[in-house]
Enzyme design. Structure first.
Site, PDB file in Angstrom:
ATOM      1  CG  ASN A  10      -1.796   1.126   1.388  1.00 43.48           C
ATOM      2  OD1 ASN A  10      -1.745   2.051   0.573  1.00 43.48           O
ATOM      3  ND2 ASN A  10      -2.621   1.114   2.418  1.00 43.48           N
ATOM      4  NE  ARG A  87      -6.091   1.652   0.216  1.00 44.01           N
ATOM      5  CZ  ARG A  87      -6.065   2.800   0.878  1.00 44.01           C
ATOM      6  NH1 ARG A  87      -4.935   3.247   1.356  1.00 44.01           N
ATOM      7  NH2 ARG A  87      -7.155   3.493   1.060  1.00 44.01           N
ATOM      8  CG  HIS A 176     -13.074   3.304   3.887  1.00 44.09           C
ATOM      9  ND1 HIS A 176     -13.749   4.275   4.592  1.00 44.09           N
ATOM     10  CD2 HIS A 176     -11.761   3.514   4.118  1.00 44.09           C
ATOM     11  CE1 HIS A 176     -12.885   5.051   5.210  1.00 44.09           C
ATOM     12  NE2 HIS A 176     -11.665   4.611   4.926  1.00 44.09           N
ATOM     13  CG  LEU A 205     -16.872   3.958  12.615  1.00 46.66           C
ATOM     14  CD1 LEU A 205     -17.570   3.912  13.965  1.00 46.66           C
ATOM     15  CD2 LEU A 205     -17.477   5.046  11.723  1.00 46.66           C
ATOM     16  NE  ARG A 237      -9.820  12.589   4.800  1.00 47.01           N
ATOM     17  CZ  ARG A 237      -9.804  11.278   4.588  1.00 47.01           C
ATOM     18  NH1 ARG A 237     -10.942  10.600   4.497  1.00 47.01           N
ATOM     19  NH2 ARG A 237      -8.675  10.644   4.436  1.00 47.01           N
ATOM     20  NE  ARG A 281      -5.854   5.327  20.552  1.00 54.29           N
ATOM     21  CZ  ARG A 281      -4.994   4.696  19.774  1.00 54.29           C
ATOM     22  NH1 ARG A 281      -4.580   3.503  20.101  1.00 54.29           N
ATOM     23  NH2 ARG A 281      -4.529   5.259  18.681  1.00 54.29           N
ATOM     24  N   GLY A 329     -14.367   1.661  15.352  1.00 54.17           N
ATOM     25  CA  GLY A 329     -15.490   0.709  15.373  1.00 54.17           C
ATOM     26  C   GLY A 329     -15.144  -0.577  16.099  1.00 54.17           C
ATOM     27  CD  GLU A 330     -11.212  -3.511  13.696  1.00 55.22           C
ATOM     28  OE1 GLU A 330     -10.179  -3.842  14.285  1.00 55.22           O
ATOM     29  OE2 GLU A 330     -11.271  -3.349  12.460  1.00 55.22           O
ATOM     30  CD  GLU A 381      -8.821  -1.420   4.640  1.00 55.63           C
ATOM     31  OE1 GLU A 381      -8.326  -1.149   5.751  1.00 55.63           O
ATOM     32  OE2 GLU A 381      -9.160  -0.556   3.820  1.00 55.63           O
TER      33      GLU A 381
HETATM   34  P1  ADP Z   1      -6.667   4.241   9.559  1.00 54.69           P
HETATM   35  O1  ADP Z   1      -7.869   4.863   8.958  1.00 54.69           O
HETATM   36  O2  ADP Z   1      -5.470   5.136   9.539  1.00 54.69           O
HETATM   37  O3  ADP Z   1      -6.393   2.803   9.101  1.00 54.69           O
HETATM   38  P2  ADP Z   1      -7.457   2.989  12.041  1.00 54.69           P
HETATM   39  O4  ADP Z   1      -8.511   2.109  11.449  1.00 54.69           O
HETATM   40  O5  ADP Z   1      -6.256   2.349  12.625  1.00 54.69           O
HETATM   41  O6  ADP Z   1      -7.021   4.164  11.099  1.00 54.69           O
HETATM   42  O7  ADP Z   1      -8.192   3.820  13.205  1.00 54.69           O
HETATM   43  C1  ADP Z   1      -7.559   4.844  13.884  1.00 54.69           C
HETATM   44  C2  ADP Z   1      -8.531   5.388  14.927  1.00 54.69           C
HETATM   45  O8  ADP Z   1      -8.894   4.326  15.821  1.00 54.69           O
HETATM   46  C3  ADP Z   1      -7.971   6.528  15.773  1.00 54.69           C
HETATM   47  O9  ADP Z   1      -8.920   7.581  15.863  1.00 54.69           O
HETATM   48  C4  ADP Z   1      -7.818   5.874  17.136  1.00 54.69           C
HETATM   49  O10 ADP Z   1      -8.033   6.783  18.151  1.00 54.69           O
HETATM   50  C5  ADP Z   1      -8.958   4.879  17.110  1.00 54.69           C
HETATM   51  N1  ADP Z   1      -8.781   3.876  18.160  1.00 54.69           N
HETATM   52  C6  ADP Z   1      -7.854   2.910  18.267  1.00 54.69           C
HETATM   53  N2  ADP Z   1      -8.002   2.258  19.444  1.00 54.69           N
HETATM   54  C7  ADP Z   1      -9.049   2.846  20.083  1.00 54.69           C
HETATM   55  C8  ADP Z   1      -9.701   2.647  21.355  1.00 54.69           C
HETATM   56  N3  ADP Z   1      -9.307   1.701  22.199  1.00 54.69           N
HETATM   57  N4  ADP Z   1     -10.745   3.455  21.664  1.00 54.69           N
HETATM   58  C9  ADP Z   1     -11.141   4.424  20.816  1.00 54.69           C
HETATM   59  N5  ADP Z   1     -10.581   4.655  19.625  1.00 54.69           N
HETATM   60  C10 ADP Z   1      -9.554   3.885  19.273  1.00 54.69           C
END
Ligand code: ADP
Length: 395
Positions: A10, A87, A176, A205, A237, A281, A329-330, A381
């Site tokens: 990527n 990608r 996405h 997310l 954004r 976070r 989301g995870e 992905e």
């Molecule tokens: P990208 O779009 O760069 O691939 P990711 O899917 O890794 O990003 O997501 C990054 C986001 O996930 C950040 O906003 C980070 O704060 C959030 N994140 C990661 N762990 C947690 C958590 N335990 N609680 C809340 N948000 C989290």
């Protein structure tokens, strides 16, 4: 049974993320990131199993980094690499699925570059460097936009003069796609529903965020548009704003299009609203401590997400499940809880214990008994790109 390894690449404008995906192993044998390419601070980090390594590569460009990454991948693959999956962000209307890289595919990526000027040229650099370095290896391009080419015309047209679409490609494309496709297939597998007869709302997310309505394995609508700026509130954004904001800021503040573009892409979203951070976070911790800006950012993020999901429901004949994925989301039980709280008419109730348990890569259903299904499904992905690459090698 064959035993194949795909290197997934990527390329960003100054970075390369990579992973070696084995077709039957759940974890990656090798993964890493080259950053700040083209600068004196260029650095490569990689991990084989638990072992992390780092190498300074001052001045290295994409090709120099890739020429170091390939032997690493070949070694991790036991000397047996079967292909490379790239990608690619924008496939315009040229690509409805992944394609083996050939002259026609390269031309299609070039032709779509105008729509993704920051991303496609970097993706092309990666592909061209990889071809030069590994001419004998099959290379496949997997597009973020391709999955959404199944949207009906009434979902992808903006209500602007038609020549802008016909002559200049002004329409909604969505992004996405690799993630929405992967998690909706996984959700079908996890629930025992056939992909070809299942209906999902998915919320990816991360730093960038989007929603998608998926019917029988096809995208029917998604929240990102011609660019990844449309739709949800994201890390930096803005997501949707009144399109007249541009002329308002130009006439009241004298801002140029570049300044407005920068503000909407880099200084808005969670960062702009909270004045604190683009990281969920940090936002959540500050909200718990009573920080006003963080509380507002959290609530706007969840409300706008709920509103987008409610809108996406127009594209579904029924709902088999709402899927949360991506870093937020995870991992954020709080975002999931607040979002469904804003979706009152969906009658969703979460099981608080299940919601709290599904973090850090744990997948599962998190709804309370009798509620519509809500799932946490970690995205992957890299694996989806490898699967698409393998499928084309099989053809
Ligand atoms: P990208 O779009 O760069 O691939 P990711 O899917 O890794 O990003 O997501 C990054 C986001 O996930 C950040 O906003 C980070 O704060 C959030 N994140 C990661 N762990 C947690 C958590 N335990 N609680 C809340 N948000 C989290």
């Amino acid at each position: 049974m064959s035993d194949r390894n795909i290197l997934v690449i990527n390329c960003g404008s100054s970075s390369i993320k990579f992973a070696l995906v084995h077709e039957y192993e759940p974890t990656f044998r090798l993964q890493g990131l080259a950053e700040r390419l083209g600068s004196p601070e260029a650095v490569l980090q990689w991990q084989v199993g638990p072992e992390k390594q780092i190498k300074d590569m001052p001045g290295a460009d994409h090709q120099a980094a890739l020429s170091f990454i390939l032997p690493l991948a070949q070694k991790a693959a036991g000397g047996h690499l079967d292909g490379i999956g790239h990608r690619v962000v924008h496939g315009g209307e040229h690509f409805t699925s992944a394609g083996i890289v050939n002259d026609e595919v390269l031309e299609g990526i070039r032709a779509s570059a105008q729509l993704a000027p920051l991303h496609n040229p970097a993706n092309l650099i990666g592909i061209e460097a990889a071809i030069e370095l590994f001419p004998g290896l099959p290379q496949v391009a997997v597009f973020d936009t391709a999955f959404h080419q199944s949207m009906p015309d009434y979902a992808y047209h903006y209500a602007v003069p038609e020549f802008l679409y016909k002559e200049h490609g002004v329409r909604r494309y969505g992004f996405h796609g690799t993630s929405h496709r992967y998690v909706s297939k996984r959700a079908a597998e996890m629930t025992g529903l056939p992909v070809e007869d299942s209906c999902w709302l998915s919320a990816h997310l991360g730093n960038g965020s989007s929603t998608c309505a998926i019917v029988n394995g096809e995208s029917r609508d998604t929240s990102m548009g011609m660019t990844p700026l449309e739709g949800l509130v994201m890390g930096t954004r803005s997501g949707d704003v009144d399109p007249n904001l541009h002329s308002y800021l130009a006439s009241t503040l004298g801002w140029s299009l570049d300044q407005i573009d920068n503000m909407l892409n880099r200084d808005s979203g969670l960062k702009g609203l909270s004045g604190l951070s683009n990281d969920m976070r940090t936002i959540y911790e500050a909200k718990k401590a009573g920080h006003q800006g963080a509380t507002l950012a959290f609530n706007v993020f969840c409300y706008r997400l709920a509103k987008s999901l409610a809108g996406m429901a127009c594209a579904l004949p029924r709902l088999d499940g709402l899927i949360f994925t991506g870093g937020i989301g995870e991992n954020s039980a709080a975002v999931r809880a607040q979002t469904v709280e804003f979706l009152k008419l969906f009658n969703i109730k979460l099981d608080a214990e299940a919601n709290a348990r599904c973090v850090c890569g744990v997948a599962g259903e998190i709804q309370a008994a009798g509620s519509p299904r809500v799932m946490v499904v970690p995205t992957n992905e890299e694996r989806q790109i490898a699967l698409d690459t393998l499928a084309l090698l099989d053809d």
